[in-house]
Design a protein around this motif. Structure first.
Motif, PDB file in Angstrom:
ATOM      1  N   ARG A  29       0.842  -1.191   0.000  1.00  0.00           N
ATOM      2  CA  ARG A  29       0.000   0.000   0.000  1.00  0.00           C
ATOM      3  C   ARG A  29       0.874   1.236   0.000  1.00  0.00           C
ATOM      4  O   ARG A  29       2.016   1.185   0.440  1.00  0.00           O
ATOM      5  CB  ARG A  29      -0.928   0.008   1.208  1.00  0.00           C
ATOM      6  N   GLY A  30       0.313   2.333  -0.484  1.00  0.00           N
ATOM      7  CA  GLY A  30       1.065   3.584  -0.493  1.00  0.00           C
ATOM      8  C   GLY A  30       0.378   4.645  -1.318  1.00  0.00           C
ATOM      9  O   GLY A  30      -0.793   4.518  -1.674  1.00  0.00           O
ATOM     10  N   GLY A  31       1.154   5.688  -1.618  1.00  0.00           N
ATOM     11  CA  GLY A  31       0.652   6.829  -2.374  1.00  0.00           C
ATOM     12  C   GLY A  31       0.818   6.661  -3.877  1.00  0.00           C
ATOM     13  O   GLY A  31       1.220   5.601  -4.370  1.00  0.00           O
ATOM     14  N   ARG A  32       0.528   7.738  -4.569  1.00  0.00           N
ATOM     15  CA  ARG A  32       0.516   7.731  -6.043  1.00  0.00           C
ATOM     16  C   ARG A  32       1.853   7.275  -6.627  1.00  0.00           C
ATOM     17  O   ARG A  32       2.903   7.444  -6.023  1.00  0.00           O
ATOM     18  CB  ARG A  32       0.121   9.085  -6.578  1.00  0.00           C
ATOM     19  N   ILE A  33       1.753   6.733  -7.829  1.00  0.00           N
ATOM     20  CA  ILE A  33       2.912   6.142  -8.488  1.00  0.00           C
ATOM     21  C   ILE A  33       3.390   6.976  -9.672  1.00  0.00           C
ATOM     22  O   ILE A  33       4.262   6.528 -10.421  1.00  0.00           O
ATOM     23  CB  ILE A  33       2.595   4.708  -8.957  1.00  0.00           C
ATOM     24  N   GLN A  53      -9.559   9.471  -8.101  1.00  0.00           N
ATOM     25  CA  GLN A  53     -10.433   9.814  -9.224  1.00  0.00           C
ATOM     26  C   GLN A  53      -9.645   9.875 -10.534  1.00  0.00           C
ATOM     27  O   GLN A  53     -10.108   9.427 -11.559  1.00  0.00           O
ATOM     28  CB  GLN A  53     -11.128  11.170  -8.970  1.00  0.00           C
ATOM     29  N   SER A  54      -8.440  10.434 -10.489  1.00  0.00           N
ATOM     30  CA  SER A  54      -7.652  10.585 -11.709  1.00  0.00           C
ATOM     31  C   SER A  54      -6.967   9.268 -12.063  1.00  0.00           C
ATOM     32  O   SER A  54      -6.578   8.504 -11.183  1.00  0.00           O
ATOM     33  CB  SER A  54      -6.623  11.697 -11.540  1.00  0.00           C
ATOM     34  N   PRO A  55      -6.824   9.008 -13.353  1.00  0.00           N
ATOM     35  CA  PRO A  55      -6.188   7.758 -13.776  1.00  0.00           C
ATOM     36  C   PRO A  55      -4.680   7.783 -13.531  1.00  0.00           C
ATOM     37  O   PRO A  55      -4.069   8.840 -13.422  1.00  0.00           O
ATOM     38  CB  PRO A  55      -6.494   7.691 -15.273  1.00  0.00           C
ATOM     39  N   ASP A  56      -4.105   6.600 -13.469  1.00  0.00           N
ATOM     40  CA  ASP A  56      -2.659   6.463 -13.359  1.00  0.00           C
ATOM     41  C   ASP A  56      -2.028   6.628 -14.733  1.00  0.00           C
ATOM     42  O   ASP A  56      -2.638   6.292 -15.748  1.00  0.00           O
ATOM     43  CB  ASP A  56      -2.287   5.061 -12.848  1.00  0.00           C
ATOM     44  N   PRO A  57      -0.773   7.074 -14.741  1.00  0.00           N
ATOM     45  CA  PRO A  57      -0.035   7.001 -16.006  1.00  0.00           C
ATOM     46  C   PRO A  57       0.211   5.524 -16.312  1.00  0.00           C
ATOM     47  O   PRO A  57       0.186   4.687 -15.408  1.00  0.00           O
ATOM     48  CB  PRO A  57       1.278   7.734 -15.687  1.00  0.00           C
ATOM     49  N   SER A  58       0.402   5.208 -17.555  1.00  0.00           N
ATOM     50  CA  SER A  58       0.549   3.793 -17.930  1.00  0.00           C
ATOM     51  C   SER A  58       2.003   3.443 -18.238  1.00  0.00           C
ATOM     52  O   SER A  58       2.282   2.703 -19.177  1.00  0.00           O
ATOM     53  CB  SER A  58      -0.345   3.476 -19.123  1.00  0.00           C
ATOM     54  N   HIS A  59       2.909   3.941 -17.426  1.00  0.00           N
ATOM     55  CA  HIS A  59       4.330   3.753 -17.698  1.00  0.00           C
ATOM     56  C   HIS A  59       4.949   2.515 -17.044  1.00  0.00           C
ATOM     57  O   HIS A  59       6.079   2.169 -17.351  1.00  0.00           O
ATOM     58  CB  HIS A  59       5.102   5.000 -17.257  1.00  0.00           C
ATOM     59  N   LEU A  60       4.228   1.854 -16.172  1.00  0.00           N
ATOM     60  CA  LEU A  60       4.768   0.659 -15.522  1.00  0.00           C
ATOM     61  C   LEU A  60       4.239  -0.596 -16.201  1.00  0.00           C
ATOM     62  O   LEU A  60       3.053  -0.664 -16.548  1.00  0.00           O
ATOM     63  CB  LEU A  60       4.395   0.635 -14.038  1.00  0.00           C
ATOM     64  N   PRO A  61       5.072  -1.618 -16.381  1.00  0.00           N
ATOM     65  CA  PRO A  61       4.654  -2.850 -17.054  1.00  0.00           C
ATOM     66  C   PRO A  61       3.915  -3.805 -16.108  1.00  0.00           C
ATOM     67  O   PRO A  61       4.364  -4.921 -15.843  1.00  0.00           O
ATOM     68  CB  PRO A  61       5.981  -3.440 -17.540  1.00  0.00           C
ATOM     69  N   VAL A  62       2.775  -3.345 -15.603  1.00  0.00           N
ATOM     70  CA  VAL A  62       1.941  -4.144 -14.705  1.00  0.00           C
ATOM     71  C   VAL A  62       0.486  -3.959 -15.114  1.00  0.00           C
ATOM     72  O   VAL A  62       0.152  -3.034 -15.852  1.00  0.00           O
ATOM     73  CB  VAL A  62       2.123  -3.730 -13.219  1.00  0.00           C
ATOM     74  N   VAL A 103      -0.265  -7.355  -5.223  1.00  0.00           N
ATOM     75  CA  VAL A 103      -1.061  -6.172  -5.556  1.00  0.00           C
ATOM     76  C   VAL A 103      -0.522  -4.963  -4.786  1.00  0.00           C
ATOM     77  O   VAL A 103      -0.152  -5.080  -3.624  1.00  0.00           O
ATOM     78  CB  VAL A 103      -2.547  -6.413  -5.194  1.00  0.00           C
ATOM     79  N   TYR A 104      -0.518  -3.834  -5.478  1.00  0.00           N
ATOM     80  CA  TYR A 104      -0.210  -2.545  -4.848  1.00  0.00           C
ATOM     81  C   TYR A 104      -1.479  -1.700  -4.895  1.00  0.00           C
ATOM     82  O   TYR A 104      -2.008  -1.432  -5.974  1.00  0.00           O
ATOM     83  CB  TYR A 104       0.926  -1.828  -5.583  1.00  0.00           C
ATOM     84  N   LEU A 105      -1.999  -1.320  -3.719  1.00  0.00           N
ATOM     85  CA  LEU A 105      -3.170  -0.443  -3.597  1.00  0.00           C
ATOM     86  C   LEU A 105      -2.681   0.965  -3.323  1.00  0.00           C
ATOM     87  O   LEU A 105      -1.815   1.155  -2.469  1.00  0.00           O
ATOM     88  CB  LEU A 105      -4.038  -0.864  -2.411  1.00  0.00           C
ATOM     89  N   HIS A 106      -3.290   1.956  -3.996  1.00  0.00           N
ATOM     90  CA  HIS A 106      -2.851   3.319  -3.711  1.00  0.00           C
ATOM     91  C   HIS A 106      -3.938   4.355  -3.972  1.00  0.00           C
ATOM     92  O   HIS A 106      -4.879   4.136  -4.722  1.00  0.00           O
ATOM     93  CB  HIS A 106      -1.591   3.666  -4.514  1.00  0.00           C
ATOM     94  N   CYS A 107      -3.760   5.480  -3.301  1.00  0.00           N
ATOM     95  CA  CYS A 107      -4.515   6.697  -3.577  1.00  0.00           C
ATOM     96  C   CYS A 107      -3.463   7.802  -3.674  1.00  0.00           C
ATOM     97  O   CYS A 107      -2.322   7.524  -4.026  1.00  0.00           O
ATOM     98  CB  CYS A 107      -5.585   6.950  -2.513  1.00  0.00           C
ATOM     99  N   THR A 108      -3.814   9.016  -3.347  1.00  0.00           N
ATOM    100  CA  THR A 108      -2.843  10.094  -3.470  1.00  0.00           C
ATOM    101  C   THR A 108      -1.727   9.974  -2.437  1.00  0.00           C
ATOM    102  O   THR A 108      -0.553   9.941  -2.778  1.00  0.00           O
ATOM    103  CB  THR A 108      -3.545  11.463  -3.362  1.00  0.00           C
TER     104      THR A 108
END
Length: 175
Positions: A29-33, A53-62, A103-108
């Motif tokens: 768990r943690g903050g934004r990536i 609410q905002s989407p994640d960037p898609s730069h990680l291969p997961v 799994v990595y769960l995150h918010c801001t």
């Protein structure tokens, strides 16, 4: 460099429990990536679940999943229908046979929305409320009264009796 409030939930629980119900290396768990460059920065997850609410960037291969918390609703009020539906939908996704662990769960900041979902997972696993509070309080800026309110609502909702909970337990602990 790790995101804000990053930790391995299983490892954290081992601070208080002789045997953690969450295996080490299974749930992070943690903050934004947004600024991360590699999954190694967040424990090598195979799936990232974004609770913002905002989407994640898609730069990680997961695998990237998005379960935004209800907008303009207090997410610690787990008895409210939009919040309980969000919690339920997120837990169902975690329990799904195609979920790729770890799994990595995150918010801001990795505290509020993430804290509620982690609390829901831990309530479903039968972790005592005082231990759930202690795990949550490892987050900077955490407020024990807020997570107590969330845990009370989660416990009152009969979360442990939901059909998907047994599957979640099995998937989470299937090492």
């Amino acid at each position: 460099m790790h995101p804000a409030n990053f930790r391995d939930v299983g490892e954290a629980l081992s601070l208080w429990l002789d045997s953690s119900p969450v295996p080490t290396g299974r749930l992070f768990r943690g903050g934004r990536i947004d600024a991360l460059s590699t999954p190694a920065d967040i424990g090598h997850p195979r799936t990232v679940i974004n609770l913002r609410q905002s989407p994640d960037p898609s730069h990680l291969p997961v695998r990237m999943l998005h379960f935004p918390a209800p907008d303009r609703v207090e997410n610690y009020e787990t008895t409210l229908r939009p919040v309980s539906r969000w919690v339920s939908d997120t837990l169902k996704a975690l329990a799904a046979p195609d979920m790729e662990w770890p799994v990595y769960l995150h918010c801001t900041s990795g505290r509020d929305r993430t804290g509620v979902i982690v609390a829901a997972i831990l309530v479903s696993l039968g972790v005592p409320a005082n231990i759930i509070v202690e795990e949550y309080l490892l987050s900077e800026g955490a407020d024990a009264d807020l997570i107590d309110r969330a845990i009370s609502g989660l416990s009152a909702s009969g979360l442990q009796r939901m059909p998907d909970i047994d599957m979640l337990r099995s998937r989470l602990c299937d090492c």
